[in-house]
Design a protein around this motif. Structure first.
Motif, PDB file in Angstrom:
ATOM      1  N   GLU A 214       0.257  -1.092  -0.174  1.00 31.02           N
ATOM      2  CA  GLU A 214       0.123   0.070  -0.123  1.00 31.02           C
ATOM      3  C   GLU A 214       0.927   1.035  -0.335  1.00 31.02           C
ATOM      4  OE1 GLU A 214      -3.586   0.158   2.335  1.00 31.02           O
ATOM      5  OE2 GLU A 214      -3.012  -1.957   2.636  1.00 31.02           O
ATOM      6  N   ARG A 215       0.230   1.844  -0.332  1.00 34.75           N
ATOM      7  CA  ARG A 215       1.199   3.500  -0.454  1.00 34.75           C
ATOM      8  C   ARG A 215       0.588   4.791  -0.030  1.00 34.75           C
ATOM      9  NH1 ARG A 215       1.716   4.180  -7.656  1.00 34.75           N
ATOM     10  NH2 ARG A 215       2.776   2.218  -7.805  1.00 34.75           N
ATOM     11  N   PHE A 216       1.586   5.260   0.454  1.00 37.94           N
ATOM     12  CA  PHE A 216       1.157   5.968   1.809  1.00 37.94           C
ATOM     13  C   PHE A 216       2.019   7.914   1.009  1.00 37.94           C
ATOM     14  CE2 PHE A 216       0.901   2.472   3.865  1.00 37.94           C
ATOM     15  CZ  PHE A 216      -0.300   2.120   4.071  1.00 37.94           C
ATOM     16  N   PRO A 217       1.010   9.095   1.320  1.00 38.95           N
ATOM     17  CA  PRO A 217       1.672  10.257   0.873  1.00 38.95           C
ATOM     18  C   PRO A 217       2.531  10.756   2.525  1.00 38.95           C
ATOM     19  CG  PRO A 217      -0.297  10.423   2.263  1.00 38.95           C
ATOM     20  CD  PRO A 217      -0.417   8.950   1.770  1.00 38.95           C
ATOM     21  N   LEU A 218       3.741  11.209   1.934  1.00 37.76           N
ATOM     22  CA  LEU A 218       4.135  12.442   2.208  1.00 37.76           C
ATOM     23  C   LEU A 218       4.381  14.003   2.463  1.00 37.76           C
ATOM     24  CD1 LEU A 218       7.157  10.450   1.821  1.00 37.76           C
ATOM     25  CD2 LEU A 218       6.443   9.806   4.204  1.00 37.76           C
ATOM     26  N   THR A 219       3.655  14.387   3.074  1.00 35.77           N
ATOM     27  CA  THR A 219       2.854  15.246   2.717  1.00 35.77           C
ATOM     28  C   THR A 219       2.789  16.611   2.631  1.00 35.77           C
ATOM     29  OG1 THR A 219       1.603  15.492   4.903  1.00 35.77           O
ATOM     30  CG2 THR A 219       0.504  14.212   2.937  1.00 35.77           C
ATOM     31  N   GLN A 220       4.537  16.772   3.478  1.00 41.15           N
ATOM     32  CA  GLN A 220       5.445  18.000   3.593  1.00 41.15           C
ATOM     33  C   GLN A 220       6.358  18.107   2.858  1.00 41.15           C
ATOM     34  OE1 GLN A 220       5.779  18.057   8.090  1.00 41.15           O
ATOM     35  NE2 GLN A 220       3.951  18.368   8.434  1.00 41.15           N
ATOM     36  N   GLY A 221       6.233  17.682   1.926  1.00 44.65           N
ATOM     37  CA  GLY A 221       7.480  17.637   0.620  1.00 44.65           C
ATOM     38  C   GLY A 221       8.850  17.139   1.263  1.00 44.65           C
ATOM     39  N   ASP A 222       9.987  18.118   1.724  1.00 40.36           N
ATOM     40  CA  ASP A 222      11.187  17.618   2.062  1.00 40.36           C
ATOM     41  C   ASP A 222      11.607  17.707   3.509  1.00 40.36           C
ATOM     42  OD1 ASP A 222      12.177  17.887  -0.985  1.00 40.36           O
ATOM     43  OD2 ASP A 222      13.362  19.344  -1.204  1.00 40.36           O
ATOM     44  N   GLY A 223      12.384  16.963   3.644  1.00 44.36           N
ATOM     45  CA  GLY A 223      12.860  16.616   5.171  1.00 44.36           C
ATOM     46  C   GLY A 223      12.338  15.261   5.844  1.00 44.36           C
ATOM     47  N   THR A 224      12.681  14.938   6.595  1.00 44.34           N
ATOM     48  CA  THR A 224      13.304  13.768   7.636  1.00 44.34           C
ATOM     49  C   THR A 224      12.098  13.306   7.821  1.00 44.34           C
ATOM     50  OG1 THR A 224      14.821  14.369   7.941  1.00 44.34           O
ATOM     51  CG2 THR A 224      14.153  12.263   9.526  1.00 44.34           C
ATOM     52  N   TYR A 225      11.525  12.136   7.584  1.00 43.41           N
ATOM     53  CA  TYR A 225      10.342  11.540   8.299  1.00 43.41           C
ATOM     54  C   TYR A 225      10.496  10.079   8.328  1.00 43.41           C
ATOM     55  CZ  TYR A 225       7.342  14.294   4.223  1.00 43.41           C
ATOM     56  OH  TYR A 225       7.111  14.989   3.994  1.00 43.41           O
ATOM     57  N   THR A 226      10.114   9.804   9.805  1.00 43.28           N
ATOM     58  CA  THR A 226      10.044   8.523  10.067  1.00 43.28           C
ATOM     59  C   THR A 226       8.512   7.275  10.228  1.00 43.28           C
ATOM     60  OG1 THR A 226      11.204   9.536  11.867  1.00 43.28           O
ATOM     61  CG2 THR A 226      10.223   7.454  12.896  1.00 43.28           C
ATOM     62  N   VAL A 227       8.740   6.776   9.409  1.00 40.05           N
ATOM     63  CA  VAL A 227       7.539   5.748   9.201  1.00 40.05           C
ATOM     64  C   VAL A 227       8.088   4.283  10.316  1.00 40.05           C
ATOM     65  CG1 VAL A 227       6.453   4.292   7.127  1.00 40.05           C
ATOM     66  CG2 VAL A 227       7.969   6.672   6.988  1.00 40.05           C
ATOM     67  N   LYS A 228       6.612   4.073  10.889  1.00 42.24           N
ATOM     68  CA  LYS A 228       6.127   2.681  11.705  1.00 42.24           C
ATOM     69  C   LYS A 228       5.232   1.952  11.219  1.00 42.24           C
ATOM     70  CE  LYS A 228       8.358   5.535  15.863  1.00 42.24           C
ATOM     71  NZ  LYS A 228       7.979   6.545  16.710  1.00 42.24           N
TER      72      LYS A 228
END
Length: 117
Positions: free
Chosen positions: A91-105
């Motif tokens: 399944e695909r999930f959006p990264l909505t805030q553009g560039d930057g560091t995301y943590t996915v759990k």
């Protein structure tokens, strides 16, 4: 009058089928399996191949029938929680805030409103 209703229903059905085709679920995280960039955990996988498009893909590889969530922490620190299927499908999930560091759990349901990473 009845012939007109039949044509309207046929047109509506054709539009519905076209919409279902356009918005059908994707079979995997990337169109070309050789382009996948998979990170594997104990019972889950993440694919980073679509990060440039603002998307991360996830799947659960443990036993099915478990209630699951994907939690994405945005660069501003806010958390977004999404349901994840337990059938092993990507399944695909959006990264909505553009560039930057995301943590996915990937989170497994324990009881009540409690989840485990």
């Amino acid at each position: 009058m009845k012939k007109h209703k039949g044509r309207v229903l046929l047109a509506a059905a054709a539009i519905l089928l076209a919409a279902l085709w356009i918005f059908r679920p994707q079979p995997g995280p990337a169109e070309d399996p050789s382009s996948r960039q998979i990170l594997s955990g104990e019972r889950s996988q993440l694919d980073r191949a679509l990060l440039e498009q603002g998307v991360v893909a996830a799947r659960y590889t443990g036993k099915s029938g478990i209630k699951l969530k994907v939690q994405i922490t945005q660069p501003d620190g806010s958390d977004y929680n999404y349901d994840l299927n337990s059938a092993g499908n990507w399944e695909r999930f959006p990264l909505t805030q553009g560039d930057g560091t995301y943590t996915v759990k990937v989170l497994e349901h324990i009881e009540g409103d409690r989840y485990s990473i």
